[in-house]
Write an enzyme that holds these catalytic residues in place. Structure first.
Site, short mmCIF file in Angstrom:
data_model
loop_
_atom_site.label_atom_id
_atom_site.label_comp_id
_atom_site.label_asym_id
_atom_site.label_seq_id
_atom_site.Cartn_x
_atom_site.Cartn_y
_atom_site.Cartn_z
N ASP A 146 0.86 -1.17 0.00
CA ASP A 146 0.00 0.00 0.00
C ASP A 146 0.91 1.23 0.00
O ASP A 146 1.63 1.47 0.98
CB ASP A 146 -0.89 -0.03 1.25
CG ASP A 146 -1.78 1.21 1.35
OD1 ASP A 146 -1.71 2.09 0.46
OD2 ASP A 146 -2.56 1.29 2.32
N HIS A 158 18.70 15.88 -7.10
CA HIS A 158 17.38 15.82 -7.73
C HIS A 158 17.43 15.43 -9.20
O HIS A 158 16.44 15.58 -9.92
CB HIS A 158 16.66 17.16 -7.56
CG HIS A 158 17.04 18.18 -8.59
ND1 HIS A 158 16.21 18.54 -9.62
CD2 HIS A 158 18.17 18.89 -8.77
CE1 HIS A 158 16.80 19.44 -10.38
NE2 HIS A 158 17.99 19.67 -9.88
#
Length: 296
Positions: A146, A158
């Site tokens: 989940d 990044h």
């Protein structure tokens, strides 16, 4: 990765993000008319943590603000247009979130965007320093259970190989054969590029980044209101590696960063990724520092 749940919008978002005793944050979004800025502003308008929402961009913000004003939440919302209105947008703000910049298109590298977007962010942060010097500033840049219950620290930078998911620190604990781990890591590192290609030139990963930006702002405001144990990853000044800036999990508090939680224990595979990322990160950081030094 973050995922949204298919529930009635108002109720779902109010449940998705925690609230605190003091729900009076004054938040500004700079770049509010863009692909990330509009959905981010929508998420912030829907939060009980926010009492005032000011929106800034060089075009269309009055329309975005008018649209959002019809949402029946307590936050007041107002649009500000152009550099001459930026000071009024920033005055009194507790948190400023900056998704401003031009999007990446197919075939473009992140380096191609650097000068344009660096100039935009530098101008906006200088305005913040002048008009809301005490505000927390959040700058958005590109990062089978989940998903809502899975937490994987992503450290480093990044872009490409500087994005280092610490799957060995995942909670709940997971294990993958090396070939699957390599494939999964590569997909995480290239997630932004995957979306750019899928949108075929029509945009980049704006919706998921808007969600990530909103989540960080809500976590920051919770911590500023006194909630304990709030942890998010962010790219900050750091002594965790040879790089002067590095993304690691941060414990947030009333004054922003309470403690840098560091890298922690990593696997040999992750240790190798960190070592390989350092030279590229150093080069990117040097480029940014030189840009600032040469600003007029």
């Amino acid at each position: 990765m973050l995922s949204a749940l298919a529930r009635p919008a108002g109720a779902a978002l109010r449940r998705s993000f925690s609230t605190s005793a003091q729900n009076n944050a004054k938040v500004a979004v700079l770049g509010a008319s863009g692909g990330i800025g509009q959905p981010l502003s929508l998420l912030l308008k829907n939060s009980p943590l926010v009492s005032r929402l000011t929106l800034y961009d060089i075009a269309h913000t009055p329309g975005v603000a008018a649209d959002l004003s019809h949402i029946e939440t307590r936050a007041t919302v107002k649009g500000y247009l152009g550099p001459e209105q930026l000071p009024d947008c920033l005055k009194g703000c507790d948190v400023v979130v900056i998704p401003a910049g031009v999007p990446r298109k197919p075939g473009m590298t992140r380096d191609d965007l650097f000068n344009t977007n660096a100039t935009i962010v530098a101008t906006l942060t200088a305005a913040c320093a002048q008009h809301c010097p005490e505000a927390m500033i959040c700058i958005i840049s590109n990062p089978d259970l989940d998903p809502a219950r899975v937490n994987v620290p992503v450290i480093g930078g990044h872009a490409g190989k500087t994005i280092i998911p610490l799957i060995s620190q995942c909670t709940p604990k997971v294990e993958f054969p090396q070939d699957q781990l390599t494939t999964l890591t590569g997909r995480i590192q290239e997630a932004g590029t995957e979306v750019v290609k899928a949108k075929a030139g029509a945009g980049s990963a704006t919706l998921s980044m808007a969600y990530a930006g909103a989540r960080f702002v809500f976590s920051l405001v919770d911590a500023m209101n006194g909630k304990e144990g709030v942890v998010e990853c962010s790219f900050v000044k750091s002594q965790e590696t040879d790089c002067p800036y590095f993304s690691t999990p941060l414990l947030l508090g009333k004054k922003g960063i309470e403690k840098n939680l560091g890298i922690g224990k990593v696997s040999p595979f992750e240790e190798k990724m960190i070592a390989e990322a350092i030279p590229e990160l150093k080069a990117s950081i040097k480029k940014g520092e030189e840009f600032v030094k040469n600003m007029k």
